[in-house]
Design a protein around this motif. Sequence first.
Motif, PDB file in Angstrom:
ATOM      1  N   ASP A   1       2.593   8.230   2.838  1.00  7.93           N
ATOM      2  CA  ASP A   1       1.657   7.160   2.474  1.00  7.93           C
ATOM      3  C   ASP A   1       0.850   7.568   1.242  1.00  7.93           C
ATOM      4  O   ASP A   1       0.524   8.748   1.060  1.00  7.93           O
TER       5      ASP A   1
ATOM      6  N   VAL B   1      -2.511   7.810  -0.851  1.00 19.12           N
ATOM      7  CA  VAL B   1      -3.938   7.949  -0.529  1.00 19.12           C
ATOM      8  C   VAL B   1      -4.749   7.283  -1.627  1.00 19.12           C
ATOM      9  O   VAL B   1      -4.596   7.616  -2.804  1.00 19.12           O
TER      10      VAL B   1
ATOM     11  N   GLN C   1      -7.647   9.834   5.236  1.00 13.92           N
ATOM     12  CA  GLN C   1      -6.292   9.618   4.730  1.00 13.92           C
ATOM     13  C   GLN C   1      -5.680  10.903   4.186  1.00 13.92           C
ATOM     14  O   GLN C   1      -4.486  11.177   4.375  1.00 13.92           O
TER      15      GLN C   1
END
Length: 413
Positions: free
Chosen positions: A298, A300, A331
Amino acid sequence: MIFPPSYGESLLIPRFRSRPDETPIDTVEISFTEAAMADIRARILEAADAHISLISRMSDLEHAPFTLDQQSKYLQDLKRTLATLKTELDTLRKVTSKERKDHQDLRDSFARRYAHKLTGRSEKFVSKIEKEEREYLDAVHNQRSAEEKERYLEDTIAETENRVAELTIQTNDYVNLKEQSEHLYKKVFNGPTPEFPEEDQMEIAVQHAKDFFAEAQSRCDKDQEAEKLMFRAEKSVAKAVKFCDEALSASSWDVWGGGTVADMIERDNLSKAKSTVSQAQMLLGQATGLQDAIGPFDNVKIAGGHTTDIFLDNPVSDFEFHKKVKETYVQMRLLHQKVQLELQTQRGRALDSKNNMEDAKSQLAAARAELDKVRREVFERVTGIPCSAGTPPAYDAMDSPPPLDPEEPILVS
């Protein structure tokens, strides 16, 4: 080698007569298979003497590569043992020097001996001297024992180095002979060998083993490089987590009245985190390109604000930005955990790839050895001359020098 299906088929080649009134055109059947068989036999007979010479010389040196590997490892072990011993010997020499000084000081102290005599404690003084003397003699014994082991190791290392140098020359000679043998085989067995189908079959098997090894080697290289990239990425993300943590601390301070200084520390660390995680994402992308099983990861979103926020400071904006910084930190922590997990998984893949590559390498070596064996047997069948010189003689040099005397351990006081 692979040959076309029509290679061994017969062709009808006309033999023309010079006079038309004679019998019609006759035909002579010429078999390509027979021609190929005659050709391969001719090449084998022509190369027979060179082949026998190569096989005989290779047999004499066949032990060299394996023995060189063993002796090289043994030499490294000896050198490590010697390095450890030298460190221990330095300590023993210091102990001996100290015990010698204590013993001499006590033995030569006339005033202390006279004082003990006046007080009637001369026996206790003599006992103390004897104790110091025993400790000194023990220290001397331990030092001399270690020095003997040092000399033994140095002599053994010198002998082993000479042996390794000799084996290196023999191994190089063996490799050169092996290359000459392979060149001879390629020349002799160039093309199909229909009379010896087992040779063609083993050539195909070797080619398959080569292809399998090349694929395994490529996969191993990629997985190992991906592991290195993942390792570097993990370090970068760990640094980004640290920057986010420091930014979060500054943000908490800012909420409680940290002012302009807290704002600047906060944004400086967020800027560093953004730069660092950007580098990590680049490394992760490269790793994923080498091994598509890695990831996904993912993105950030690093908290950011306008420079004017520093000068238009108020509790509400500070608190709102604090929540963004905290979310960034969370995160980043999640990303770090994901990267750590993927790194461990990739290490496992790299290890599996290496093992597969080693297996493929062994299979290729076995296939090549079997092909050489088949070709030697072909030479024997055609020439009637045995090519095998039997099992090579055992290496008569000292393969494993005796270990250090276990009854004389090195003692460090």
